[in-house]
Scaffold this active site. Structure first.
Site, PDB file in Angstrom:
ATOM      1  N   CYS A 111       3.128  -5.384  -8.665  1.00 15.35           N
ATOM      2  CA  CYS A 111       2.224  -6.029  -7.703  1.00 15.35           C
ATOM      3  C   CYS A 111       2.612  -7.489  -7.473  1.00 15.35           C
ATOM      4  O   CYS A 111       2.684  -8.290  -8.409  1.00 15.35           O
ATOM      5  CB  CYS A 111       0.792  -5.926  -8.217  1.00 15.35           C
ATOM      6  N   CYS A 166      -0.015 -10.002  -8.507  1.00 16.74           N
ATOM      7  CA  CYS A 166      -0.094 -10.065  -9.968  1.00 16.74           C
ATOM      8  C   CYS A 166       0.998 -10.992 -10.508  1.00 16.74           C
ATOM      9  O   CYS A 166       0.777 -11.735 -11.477  1.00 16.74           O
ATOM     10  CB  CYS A 166       0.063  -8.672 -10.575  1.00 16.74           C
ATOM     11  N   CYS A 175       2.229  -5.607   6.385  1.00 20.17           N
ATOM     12  CA  CYS A 175       2.225  -5.511   4.919  1.00 20.17           C
ATOM     13  C   CYS A 175       3.606  -5.110   4.387  1.00 20.17           C
ATOM     14  O   CYS A 175       4.139  -4.058   4.735  1.00 20.17           O
ATOM     15  CB  CYS A 175       1.169  -4.492   4.492  1.00 20.17           C
ATOM     16  N   CYS A 228       3.663  -1.847   2.373  1.00 15.38           N
ATOM     17  CA  CYS A 228       3.526  -0.685   3.261  1.00 15.38           C
ATOM     18  C   CYS A 228       4.886  -0.297   3.836  1.00 15.38           C
ATOM     19  O   CYS A 228       5.220   0.890   3.921  1.00 15.38           O
ATOM     20  CB  CYS A 228       2.554  -0.989   4.395  1.00 15.38           C
TER      21      CYS A 228
END
Length: 546
Positions: free
Chosen positions: A63, A66, A423, A426
């Site tokens: 991520c 993250c 994104c 994506c």
């Protein structure tokens, strides 16, 4: 059609447009030499039993956000370990502790939760993402829910420095015995809402007299405790509670009164607006001068319709793309739109009629008509896919017009990717999703598994859970029961790996049991046989010629 509230996709997009998919470098996992504790399901409960206040981050190593948070989380843990060693910071890797993350309803990464023991429902963390901000937020969480004011002068200074509204109970000494139950009710409210507001109680008569001189409310003769909401540096416009002193009415007051008459919505303030059930009127401006011209107008409008609708300004130079979520054109600014937080329907002043932005007179009339139920919502949808689009991709394209039809076919497993075109994650997933659709032959009427995607920024659709980030993958198993609350059948939020093998294994486990690996192998055999057939006639012809 049912719609989810504003605190879902709308806010996710507002935050996401600032930095797209996040960074790709760095480590999401905290520095192993830091004070961050790595938790597993085996030691999770015992750790919470031993530590009364823990901020837990649920993350995935891949991520981007993250990775951005990881170093700051480590620094915050080290800072707290020195100044407040009883406050702990911990991490859970959801790719390794899937069951634990599922138990805590983790829907996106990173998710942080403030935990007060294993038997208390945790609160979602909604504070800053930098080390100092995280540390200060958690120190505040360690304080009592209600702080007793001993010096009104210092309290007044505090109200001018705070960055969020404060709620204060004014409790004269002659009322202590009679209204003890009210005091306890206030304490319960503070404990529940402490993450979004600061709660105080002033109970000394001399200090109440000092506060009375500083605020606009009259606190000189009280027959019952008074409850105030004070916005930062706005002592001349204190909101005063009126009604029966009970939990329900105090809660409603705290939620509505903490919203400014006209403020700006951004990363720091969005939760203030999210928590209010009232409709939200947006004024998009392109520079600060535009906002300054309408500041008094919207403040007056906010006071006129207090308790009915909230108003916010939004800087289009930073968050302009959020206009698309409201079904408005982000290239035409100023603009005005309303989102009804009770059902997520959107309403906007016609931009073709107001290419240079609406006047304050137009806005006031629009608000009146909206509150009177005279304005139709804007339902956004892409056109249905053309035959050419259907032929050129294996993934089933969903739009608002065909979304319900696909979900209503409960004879099939349906796996939907909710995405945004900007994104990065994506885009990375797109070829894998296409290959997945090819394996299950999703376009075929005989297919038992539908692999689909929908541009969530261009289509208003019903979702069983909040879409808090992109891509969000939701699996709807065949023969699933319909949830009476959402009108949609049973679903599972996918949080496993985003590789082809993990996706196929999940479909087999959660759905009808269709074996993707077997279909893939069969497809390869057929393709190899077809290649051989293409080659054989040519070889035979050459041989005959010889």
């Amino acid at each position: 059609m049912k719609f989810w509230k504003f605190s879902t996709a709308a806010i996710a997009t507002l935050l996401a447009v600032v930095s797209a998919s996040g960074p790709t470098d760095g480590e999401a996992s905290a520095d192993p030499n830091s004070a961050v504790v790595k938790l597993t399901e085996k030691k999770f409960k015992s750790f919470l039993e031993e530590n009364p206040l823990v901020l837990t981050e649920f993350f995935a190593p891949w991520c981007g956000y993250c990775k951005m948070l990881g170093p700051e989380f480590s620094k915050a843990a080290d800072m707290l370990n020195e100044s407040h060693p009883n406050i702990k910071l911990a991490q859970v890797d959801c790719t390794e502790e899937q069951d634990l993350c599922q138990k805590h309803d983790i829907r996106g990464y990173p998710t942080m939760k403030v935990m007060r023991g294993p038997f208390v429902q945790p609160d979602d963390y909604d504070g800053p993402r930098d080390a100092e901000g995280i540390a200060n937020y958690m120190i505040k969480q360690s304080l009592p829910p209600v702080q007793l004011v001993e010096d009104a002068s210092e309290f007044v200074k505090l109200t001018k420095k705070e960055n969020q509204p404060l709620m204060v109970q004014v409790f004269p000494s002659n009322l202590h015995k009679k209204f003890q139950a009210s005091n306890e009710t206030y304490g319960e409210l503070a404990n529940e809402k402490r993450r979004t507001m600061s709660f105080f109680s002033i109970e000394d008569d001399a200090e109440i007299a000092k506060l009375n001189k500083a605020v606009s409310a009259d606190l000189s003769k009280l027959n019952e405790p008074a409850y105030l909401v004070i916005h930062p540096n706005q002592l001349d416009d204190v909101r005063v509670f009126s009604g029966d002193i009970n939990k329900e009415e105090l809660t409603e007051f705290s939620v509505n009164a903490k919203v400014p008459y006209f403020g700006d919505i951004n990363r720091e303030t969005y939760l203030t607006y999210m928590s209010s059930p009232l409709p939200l009127g947006y004024y998009f401006y392109s520079h600060i001068d535009e906002r300054a011209k309408v500041d008094k107008f919207f403040n007056d409008l906010g006071k006129k319709y207090v308790g009915k609708i909230n108003f916010v300004g939004l800087d289009a130079s930073q968050y302009g793309r959020h206009a698309e979520v409201l079904n408005m054109n982000p290239d035409i600014v100023p603009l005005f739109a309303i989102q009804d937080n009770s059902n997520s329907r959107k309403y906007g002043l016609d931009q073709t009629e107001h290419p240079n932005g609406p006047s304050t007179k137009d806005i006031e009339k629009f608000v009146e008509d909206f509150l009177a139920g005279k304005v139709d919502p804007i339902i956004k949808s892409e056109p249905l896919p053309t035959e050419e689009e259907i032929a050129n991709q294996a993934v089933v394209k969903l739009v608002s017009h065909n979304y319900d039809d696909v979900l209503k076919d409960t004879s099939k497993d349906v796996f939907i990717k909710y995405y945004a075109p900007w994104c990065g994650h994506c885009k990375k997933l797109a070829p894998i999703w296409e290959e997945l659709a090819e394996i299950y032959e999703s376009k075929s009427d005989d297919s038992q598994v539908v692999i689909a995607h929908i541009d969530h920024t261009l289509n208003d659709v019903d979702t069983p859970i909040p879409i808090e980030g992109y891509p969000t993958l939701i699996f709807y198993p065949a023969n699933g029961k319909v949830d009476p609350k959402t009108g949609i059948r049973e679903h599972h939020l996918y949080t496993d790996g985003r590789d082809l093998e993990s996706l196929m294994a999940y479909i087999k486990k959660k759905g009808l049991g269709v074996d993707g690996e077997k279909l893939k192998a069969e497809k390869q055999i057929i393709e190899e046989e077809a290649d051989e057939e293409d080659v054989a006639p040519k070889e035979k012809a050459e041989h005959d010629e010889l």
